[in-house]
Motif scaffolding. Structure first.
Motif, short mmCIF file in Angstrom:
data_model
loop_
_atom_site.label_atom_id
_atom_site.label_comp_id
_atom_site.label_asym_id
_atom_site.label_seq_id
_atom_site.Cartn_x
_atom_site.Cartn_y
_atom_site.Cartn_z
N PRO A 128 0.83 -1.10 0.01
CA PRO A 128 0.08 0.12 0.08
C PRO A 128 0.93 1.08 0.05
O PRO A 128 1.70 1.38 0.79
N MET A 129 0.50 2.20 -0.73
CA MET A 129 1.29 3.55 -1.06
C MET A 129 0.27 4.65 -1.11
O MET A 129 -0.76 4.40 -1.29
N CYS A 130 0.64 5.91 -0.39
CA CYS A 130 -0.14 7.02 -0.57
C CYS A 130 0.57 8.26 -0.63
O CYS A 130 1.92 8.15 -0.27
N VAL A 131 -0.21 9.22 -1.13
CA VAL A 131 0.62 10.65 -0.95
C VAL A 131 -0.39 11.44 -0.44
O VAL A 131 -1.56 11.48 -0.62
N TYR A 132 0.05 12.24 0.61
CA TYR A 132 -0.71 13.04 1.12
C TYR A 132 -0.11 14.44 1.32
O TYR A 132 1.28 14.75 1.37
N ASP A 133 -1.11 15.35 1.68
CA ASP A 133 -0.48 16.88 1.79
C ASP A 133 0.31 17.03 2.92
O ASP A 133 -0.36 16.71 4.02
N ARG A 134 1.56 17.86 3.14
CA ARG A 134 2.11 17.76 4.28
C ARG A 134 1.45 18.78 5.50
O ARG A 134 1.66 18.45 6.56
#
Length: 511
Positions: free
Chosen positions: A24-30
């Motif tokens: 599982p991978m994700c990108v989120y706003d810092r």
């Protein structure tokens, strides 16, 4: 290739690697912590759709207490968090993250690896190592206490037999005997905990075992608790020590009773179950296959997560001072593991507790053992060679046997025992020897004497929990054995049983 085309190509490569990654991978706003992108593996593992993820923040899947302690995930580090899946299950997640720019925003790229199973196995190994270390200490203590208690209980019984009931010292001797019996029960718990107790395992039917205990269990729990037995069909048998399985049941029932001070319902069930690879993969020492389940449930006070986490720790108890040793559940765990099984506990505050004991099922025809005929009075005229390195124990055993009419030859070690045997020209009917002695143990002594005296029978005794006892062959049921501490009456019965010819091989020391 222009910079724009190169950027587009890199974006395609990134998306390809991102989407097909099995983790599982994700990108989120810092800054906002909002999800900006997730891959298919994250959708499959967490249970949320991509659209649901994009409407959530990283804190929505984290545990509230962890979010309060540390609101954001550090970048360029590896750390562990607890995440909540859509179905409510909480998992341990190892996160490798790195700061990136995504969509013109400062963001975090995170790889999420579920390590719940790994953590469970590591915790079981840590607990096992801890129990092994304390078990060695407990076993050593039990050994010393068993020798002392053999002397205390033995001479107490001799005193009680010699004093008239109205004697002013009779009560004092009786109290010494009762205290010795309580101490002996505690050493048995220490032995079971250290997994050094000599097992007398055989095929048993748990339904029959429970039926035999039912009357005693009802007296034990009192009238304000409703005991319900639910015996499973086609249960099969398990291979275990009947005495130890009775201890398991008694401990679980006593704990359930104490959790219901105002009364309640106590249910004991048995079931035939099949445990698959997925279930046993997180339970060290268990294998997939057929099991017999013993389930003890109550509707008492229950336990919180913190108490459950410490339930099998040695000397941990939820009972008041003086009301528990803290060895009960530890002993249950050790006995069951020693028999190749496992223990599961489910509990919530105010909702009661259910303890599930799983033991490997064996397919073996039931054998109805003939009832032993009443013991006949036999004139003790046999000769016994007694070998025991503890002087006071040897003195007590010698006194007991001679008072029964036996001729007793004794020695403090194997070397002297061989000399006694060599110089004594008449038959020696029985060798009674401690298992673990300095320089040479009882089993090696027996094996050296049997060729010269093939008709001699052997009775081993020990209060030791060393591996020399457990792995000496006594576990296979072929040898006669008496566990210290024992009373003179118990010793006399055992000696008469061995000499009286109970069907066991007199050459059993060869094992």
């Amino acid at each position: 290739m222009s910079a724009k085309e190169l950027l587009k190509q890199n974006d395609i490569k990134f998306r390809l690697l991102f989407e097909v990654n099995p983790l599982p991978m994700c990108v989120y706003d810092r800054e906002t912590l909002c999800f900006m992108e997730v891959n298919q593996a994250a959708v499959a593992h967490y249970g949320y759709s991509r659209e649901e993820f994009l409407g959530m923040t990283i804190t929505d899947i984290r545990q509230p207490e962890e979010t309060a302690a540390q609101p954001a995930v550090d970048t360029a580090v590896s750390c562990q968090w607890r995440h909540r899946l859509k179905n409510g299950r909480v998992i341990d997640v190892e996160i490798a993250s790195h700061g990136i720019s995504y969509g013109g925003r400062p963001s975090v790229l995170a790889v999420l690896q579920d390590v719940t199973q790994r953590n469970q196995l590591e915790e079981q190994l840590r607990q096992s190592a801890k129990m092994e270390a304390i078990g060695m200490l407990a076993g050593g203590i039990a050994h010393d206490f068993n020798n002392l208690l053999t002397i205390i209980n033995g001479y107490s019984q001799i005193l009680l037999g010699a004093l008239p009931a109205g004697d002013s010292n009779y009560t004092a001797a009786e109290q010494i005997m009762k205290a010795g019996e309580r101490a002996a029960a505690l050493t048995r718990q220490l032995l079971a905990f250290s997994r050094g107790q000599v097992l007398q395992a055989k095929a048993i039917d748990l339904n029959q075992l429970l039926a035999g205990l039912e009357t005693m269990l009802r007296r034990l729990i009192g009238e304000d608790i409703d005991l319900r037995l639910a015996s499973g069909r086609d249960l099969g048998q398990v291979r275990a020590d009947p005495g130890q399985m009775e201890q398991v049941v008694m401990n679980l029932v006593v704990n359930a009773r104490d959790a219901m001070p105002r009364g309640g319902v106590l249910t004991i069930e048995t079931q035939h179950v099949e445990l698959d690879e997925n279930y046993v993969s997180t339970r060290a020492g268990m294998k997939p296959g057929q099991y017999v389940a013993l389930i003890v449930s109550d509707n008492g006070t229950g336990m919180d997560a913190a108490t459950l986490a410490r339930l099998f720790q040695p000397f941990f108890t939820t009972k008041g001072q003086g009301k528990g040793t803290g060895l009960g559940m530890t002993m249950v765990f050790s006995i069951v593991k020693q028999s190749g099984g496992g223990v599961e506990v489910y509990s919530e505050p105010g909702k009661g507790t259910s303890v599930k004991v799983y033991l490997p099922r064996i397919d073996q025809p039931k054998v109805i053992e003939p009832e032993a005929p009443p013991a006949k009075a036999v004139s003790a005229s046999e000769t016994i060679l007694l070998v025991e390195d503890e002087d006071l124990v040897r003195s007590l055993v010698r006194h007991t046997l001679r008072s029964e009419g036996y001729t007793v030859l004794d020695a403090p070690n194997a070397e002297q025992a061989r000399r006694v045997s060599a110089t004594y020209k008449r038959p020696i009917h029985l060798l009674i020897t401690d298992v673990v002695m300095p320089k040479e143990g009882g089993r090696a002594l027996a094996e050296s004497l049997i060729p010269r005296r093939p008709a001699m029978k052997v009775l081993f005794m020990s209060g030791y929990t060393d591996q020399a006892v457990v792995t000496s062959g006594l576990l296979d049921g072929e040898c006669h054995f008496i566990q210290k501490p024992f009373t003179p009456a118990a010793l006399s019965r055992k000696v008469r049983e061995v000499l009286g010819g109970d069907g066991k091989n007199s050459h059993s020391a060869r094992g």
